[in-house]
Design an enzyme around this catalytic site. Structure first.
Site, PDB file in Angstrom:
ATOM      1  CE1 TYR A 142      -3.194  -2.840   0.050  1.00 40.75           C
ATOM      2  CE2 TYR A 142      -3.916  -2.155   2.216  1.00 40.75           C
ATOM      3  CZ  TYR A 142      -4.043  -2.978   1.120  1.00 40.75           C
ATOM      4  OH  TYR A 142      -5.021  -3.937   1.100  1.00 40.75           O
ATOM      5  CE  LYS A 191       0.604 -17.934  -2.069  1.00 36.85           C
ATOM      6  NZ  LYS A 191      -0.259 -19.107  -1.849  1.00 36.85           N
ATOM      7  CG  ASP A 223      -2.855 -20.151   0.156  1.00 34.52           C
ATOM      8  OD1 ASP A 223      -2.029 -19.918   1.069  1.00 34.52           O
ATOM      9  OD2 ASP A 223      -2.595 -20.893  -0.795  1.00 34.52           O
ATOM     10  CG  ASP A 247      -7.269  -4.088   3.893  1.00 38.84           C
ATOM     11  OD1 ASP A 247      -8.266  -3.959   4.631  1.00 38.84           O
ATOM     12  OD2 ASP A 247      -7.117  -3.443   2.842  1.00 38.84           O
ATOM     13  CG  ASP A 251     -12.706  -6.209   6.344  1.00 40.57           C
ATOM     14  OD1 ASP A 251     -12.399  -5.574   7.382  1.00 40.57           O
ATOM     15  OD2 ASP A 251     -13.204  -5.663   5.345  1.00 40.57           O
TER      16      ASP A 251
END
Ligand code: NAD
Length: 357
Positions: A142, A191, A223, A247, A251
């Protein structure tokens, strides 16, 4: 003790929910002998209306000079046509950057009284759920280099994911410190089977873990973590991860608890300074109707007492008051079941204030 709090009420339901949190804080101050003083500052859409910009310099200055920041929510359809860089929500990125808020803490707690709101099978969350996502907030993709270039497949766009050892070390330390006060387990999410930045992340988190021999550490690829969160959420205590993975996973974790109106968050800087805000947005669809659930903001104020002011007993008192009001059967629109009586924002604030003992 005296504590100076910069208060950003913001837009939509922001002012309504903040006012309830301030009532609760005042009661805590009275009961426990603290003086909380509030400086009300503008950010978001209301700041655009009054000053032309979403994050006035004065707001940044006052936040910096305060012990902590309490924020409602920013944004709404009124400012939909404002260009990208000046949108109300940009104030949040600006505050994170200007205040050095590198660690985002999002607890996902399922109160037993609200077990019906959880979309998972009851046996997966039997006895409640209490996990904490620690998300790196000022680095990664980001904030990395981004741009466009020409390729033989046409124009391409890129965003670079980059983490330094220092950035990973400081967020990992926050996660291990939190785990040492909670369930004693850290799950680091990356990852590393694909990304170089994740391999560095995993190495540094593992190095940091050596200073915390009592804390269990495991690693998940992102994942798998996303899958495990809905398959067996009770296995988690503290999840630590990068900006983008955090992020998404925070959620997902919050949805497991059923209602966005219940979820607090903290964003911490080096030292004790932090910004505290509900996870939800400005909910323009219910703004000004006394229908917003103030609990997420009230619980954010409890996090402020715990993490920025070191007032654990006072934080427990607020969390206990929220639990009591739920146990007494009071429900706001977002958590009321079919046919259940709905309690408004103001009344909910009053009940929780009264329940602070
Ligand atoms: P939202 O969280 O505002 O609302 C989503 C849904 O949840 C709505 O139906 C809303 O009524 C409900 N809801 C949210 N909070 C509630 C509460 N406390 N009590 C009861 N119901 C509640 O998300 P959105 O609709 O995607 O965004 C609305 C605006 O808020 C947008 O401008 C968005 O950019 C902004 N936003 C701001 C923040 C922030 O300030 N941190 C975060 C997310 C979104």
């Amino acid at each position: 003790m005296d504590y100076k709090i910069a208060v950003i009420r913001g837009d939509g339901i922001g002012p309504e929910v903040i006012d309830q949190a301030v009532k609760v804080l005042d009661k805590v101050g009275e009961k426990y002998g603290h003086n909380f003083s509030y400086e009300y500052m503008l950010a978001g859409g209301c700041a655009i209306d009054e000053t032309g910009g979403c994050l006035p310099q004065e707001t940044i200055d006052v936040c910096r000079a305060s012990d902590a920041v309490l924020l409602g929510a920013v944004g709404g359809p009124k400012w939909d046509d404002v260009p990208g860089d000046e949108r109300p929500e940009r104030a949040l990125l600006g505050l994170r950057k200007e205040l050095g808020l590198f660690a985002n803490l999002r607890p996902a707690m399922l109160f037993e009284e609200l077990a019906d709101a959880c979309p998972l099978k009851p046996e997966l969350v039997a006895g409640g759920l209490d996990l904490l996502v620690v998300r790196e907030l000022t680095g990664g993709i980001y904030f990395g280099e981004k741009g466009f270039k020409d390729t033989d497949m046409g124009k391409a766009a890129y965003d670079i994911e980059q983490y330094s050892e220092g950035e990973v070390r400081r967020i990992a330390e926050v996660a291990f410190d939190m785990a040492s006060k909670r369930g004693g387990k850290v799950t680091s999410v990356d990852k590393a089977n694909v990304l170089e930045s994740s391999r560095l992340w995993r190495r540094v988190v593992t190095e940091v873990s050596e200073a915390y021999p009592d804390i269990e550490l495991n690693h998940y690829y992102v994942d798998n973590a996303a899958m495990q969160l809905v398959r067996e959420p009770k296995q988690f205590d503290v999840i630590v991860t990068s900006n983008i993975f955090g992020d998404i996973l925070s959620d997902e974790a919050s949805q497991v608890t059923g209602s966005i109106g219940m979820l607090p968050s903290a964003s911490l800087a080096v030292g004790n300074f932090g910004m505290y805000e509900p996870v939800h947005g400005s909910a323009p669809d219910i703004a000004g109707q006394d229908r917003a659930n103030p609990m997420a903001t009230i619980l954010s104020a409890a996090m402020m007492l715990r993490y920025s002011f070191g007032l654990a007993e006072e934080a427990d008192a607020i969390e206990g008051a929220v639990k009591k009001v739920l146990a007494d059967g009071y429900r706001s629109t977002d958590i009321a079941g079919p046919g259940e009586k709905v309690t408004g924002t103001e009344e909910m604030g009053r009940l929780i204030t009264e329940a602070v003992i």
